[in-house]
Design an enzyme around this catalytic site. Structure first.
Site, PDB file in Angstrom:
ATOM      1  N   ASP A   1    -104.327 -22.320  77.790  1.00  9.74           N
ATOM      2  CA  ASP A   1    -103.414 -22.395  78.932  1.00  9.74           C
ATOM      3  C   ASP A   1    -102.085 -22.989  78.468  1.00  9.74           C
ATOM      4  OD1 ASP A   1    -103.926 -25.036  78.478  1.00  9.74           O
ATOM      5  OD2 ASP A   1    -104.797 -25.461  80.436  1.00  9.74           O
TER       6      ASP A   1
ATOM      7  N   ASP B   1    -100.727 -25.946  78.828  1.00 10.60           N
ATOM      8  CA  ASP B   1    -100.844 -27.252  78.175  1.00 10.60           C
ATOM      9  C   ASP B   1    -101.377 -27.106  76.759  1.00 10.60           C
ATOM     10  OD1 ASP B   1     -99.822 -28.881  80.033  1.00 10.60           O
ATOM     11  OD2 ASP B   1    -101.746 -29.671  80.782  1.00 10.60           O
TER      12      ASP B   1
ATOM     13  N   ASP C   1    -106.916 -25.375  74.292  1.00  6.35           N
ATOM     14  CA  ASP C   1    -107.148 -24.576  75.496  1.00  6.35           C
ATOM     15  C   ASP C   1    -106.188 -23.393  75.535  1.00  6.35           C
ATOM     16  OD1 ASP C   1    -109.052 -26.332  76.322  1.00  6.35           O
ATOM     17  OD2 ASP C   1    -107.724 -27.469  77.657  1.00  6.35           O
TER      18      ASP C   1
END
Ligand code: 0RA
Length: 659
Positions: A522, A524, A520
């Site tokens: 993002d 994380d 992803d």
């Protein structure tokens, strides 16, 4: 001084009748460089672009190593030109009568002329390709050299390596030194923007490797809030001893100060520093004439031999291994060891795939003798430190035994053995590694989408569940017990040596030439991709060095109006797309979707934006500076929170490490 500069010009052009003949030769030389730039500087991308700077800086480093220069200033100018200034003696400008041109012009325009001047001091520095400043000149649309020498100032300018006028006197000067300014030729290089961080990392490394030299960098492209330019100053008094402290700055040291030795034998200068830390990884960084020898070689072999031999005999003599039920191995002395080996040798022989493996046999003995003696004295004179080290060594041997058992268990279960691919792997049809790609995908759901979206002929998908193990903190046997890690070994078809407990990776049966980490976009996701990258860096470094590891670049935004839509990877692209789709109308009619995860895309979108070789962008993971990568990984994955936060904040929203 055994040779006057003019003698050297004589040597250069001894058999050439006149100026025009040698000029033609010069032009042919420059033409050869421009025709095949990669042969001279490696490549014409970002790496080659930065390499130009290193070539020029190397000349100043040589002048400093010869004892004539203290300060070297590197400036990135506003238009991505580079200026390198030093306070050395200045390149000689004497006119050669027969040639009718100055030594300075020869140095700047004749291939390999630079190093031939001072016979007394061999050229120690010299980039990986060691091609010299004339080569940088040939690849620059503009170059200017200024020499302050003997109270006068001299100038010459060039375009694509050709002088625009003869060296001219240009006023007086009460300082000394050489300044080279150049603009890389955009018709040759595919990249043009310099990275301050990349140049800084190299200058920091050079400062550690050459103690006592001041290296400065200034970036005139961007100003700080107070109006000053971004800048840095690198200087090391302690050399490698400080280098090791820097490398281990986020690790916990076992002994108070690194063990350090400096000496020379048979014209080979040897410098070694080592420290033990409480981690389980070995970190060796080796250099020959300031070049990072990532493939090692005879200097590293000599170091290892001395380490094993000295520790073994000291340990046996002092009965440190008595309780141990297994034979001690060389690896046991290297767990949690951070070391830097730097040697300077007159005629290095570089071998290996990337020409970064030292071949000179005489070097092994020199390093072994110099380092072995110092280590033995250290152990005898520091019994408390010796005890700390040997306690760790004994623990390492016990753990190695456990790791071997775990590895064997894994092998019996299928991992490492090539047969029995992981159940979670959606393999591709092709059996040709050169065209095959393995996508490591975060999470089962995104894995499912990727399976639907892929081209199953050459793309394989391996979903990884949640956070993978932090290998920076785990003991080795834990790593082989981890299912995600075992799946990666099995899917890739690579093996860690199991015969002699050596950790060398066997990549001869590698099943995919490209390994793509897809997470992803993002915080994380970036953390997970860093964990995976750390694993590759520590346990499959060969693949990173081989250029096999890539990071997928999923888009951050979908900008949409009616049926028109555009994917965007940056905020600037998003703003431009919003404007374009609004077409002068209201931007309120444009819908912007921020992708938080891969899961928000359907299979077709994922294929189109991130997986299709015709439309995707992949970031290849390369190691510019192994030392810098080491520091970054140990910091990101270590225990200390403040430095990690600072790094992540500095690298904005989704920190991607340029390794
Ligand atoms: C050879 C001889 C001398 C100076 C240099 C090379 C020299 C080269 C470079 C390249 C960048 N900076 C440099 N500084 C010096 C001088 C010999 C003499 O003065 O006797």
């Amino acid at each position: 001084m055994s040779s006057e500069p003019s003698d050297m010009i004589m040597e250069e052009t001894k058999n050439k009748a006149d100026y025009s003949a040698s000029s033609i030769q010069v032009l042919e030389g420059l033409e050869a460089v421009r025709k095949r730039p990669a042969m001279y500087i490696g490549d014409t991308g970002l790496k080659g672009l930065h390499h130009l700077v290193y070539e020029v800086v190397d000349n100043s480093i040589d002048e400093a190593l010869a004892g004539h220069c203290k300060n070297i200033y590197v400036t990135i100018l506003e238009d991505n030109s580079i200026q390198v200034r030093d306070d050395g003696r200045g390149i000689p400008v004497d006119m050669h009568e027969k040639e009718g041109r100055s030594a300075l012009e020869v140095v700047m325009t004749v291939l390999h002329a630079g190093g031939k001047f001072d016979k007394d001091s061999y050229k120690v520095s010299g980039g990986l390709h060691g091609v010299g400043v004339s080569c940088v000149n040939a690849l620059s649309s503009l170059m200017k050299v200024e020499v302050n020498r003997g109270g006068k100032r001299y100038v010459q300018e060039y375009s694509q390596g050709k002088p625009l006028y003869p060296v001219k006197e240009d006023g007086t000067s009460d300082s000394r030194g050489t300044t080279v300014t150049f603009k890389p030729d955009t018709t040759i290089f595919t990249a043009s923007v310099y990275s301050y961080d990349t140049l800084s990392a190299r200058l920091r490394e050079l400062a550690f490797l050459n103690k006592g030299i001041h290296l400065y960098i200034t970036d005139e492209r961007s100003k700080n809030e107070d109006g000053s330019f971004q800048s840095n100053h690198f200087y090391s008094e302690g050399g490698l001893q400080e280098f090791v402290k820097y490398l281990d700055s986020t690790r916990e040291a076992l002994i108070p100060e690194p063990i350090y030795v400096e000496g020379s034998r048979d014209n080979i200068m040897v410098e070694v520093a080592l420290q033990y830390n409480t981690s389980y990884n070995e970190n060796v960084h080796s250099y020959v004439n300031n070049i990072n020898t990532i493939e090692g070689g005879t200097h590293v072999a000599g170091f290892r031999r001395a380490l094993t031999r000295t520790f073994k005999s000291f340990g046996e003599k002092n009965k440190f291994f008595e309780k141990l039920k297994i034979e001690i191995s060389g690896d046991d002395f290297r767990e949690g060891l951070t070391s830097v080996i730097s040697i300077k040798v007159p005629e290095p022989q570089f071998e290996g795939q990337t020409k970064t493996k030292l071949g000179n046999n005489e070097v092994a003995g020199a390093v072994e003798t110099i380092f072995g003696e110092t280590l033995q004295n250290y152990l005898e004179e520091n019994p408390k430190q010796a005890k700390l080290i040997f306690d760790k060594v004994v623990l390492a041997a016990t753990a190695r035994h456990a790791a071997r058992k775990a590895r064997e268990l894994v092998q019996r279960k299928g991992a490492f053995s090539g047969g029995g691919l992981p159940g979670k792997l959606a393999d591709c049809a092709s059996k040709d590694p050169d065209e095959s790609e393995l996508f490591l995908v975060e999470g089962d759901s995104a894995g499912g989408t990727a399976k639907q979206g892929r081209n199953r002929h050459f793309q394989a998908i391996l979903p990884l569940r949640g956070k993978i193990l932090n290998v920076e903190k785990a003991m080795e046997h834990k790593i082989y017990e981890n299912e995600e890690i075992r799946n990666m070994f099995t899917a890739l078809g690579v093996k860690i040596g199991t015969v002699d407990d050596s950790k060398a990776l066997d990549t001869s049966k590698l099943r995919y030439a490209k390994v793509v980490i897809m997470c992803d976009a993002d915080v994380d996701g970036s953390h997970i991709s860093t964990l995976i990258l750390t694993f590759f860096f520590r346990y499959m470094k060969e693949l990173v060095e081989g250029g096999n590891i890539y990071i997928a670049q999923p888009p951050l935004y979908l900008v949409k109006k009616g049926k028109d839509q555009m994917y965007c990877w940056t905020d600037a692209q998003r703003d431009a797309a919003t404007k374009e789709l609004a077409k002068g109308g209201s931007e309120a009619s444009v819908h912007v979707q921020r992708y938080k995860g891969l899961g928000e895309m359907n299979a077709e979108q994922l294929w189109e934006t991130t997986m299709n070789p015709d439309t995707r962008t992949l970031k290849q993971v390369t190691i510019d500076s192994a030392a810098e990568a080491d520091v970054v990984f140990s910091m990101l994955m270590g225990d200390e929170v403040p430095p990690r936060r600072e790094f992540i904040e500095r690298h904005a929203k989704f920190a991607r490490i340029d390794v």
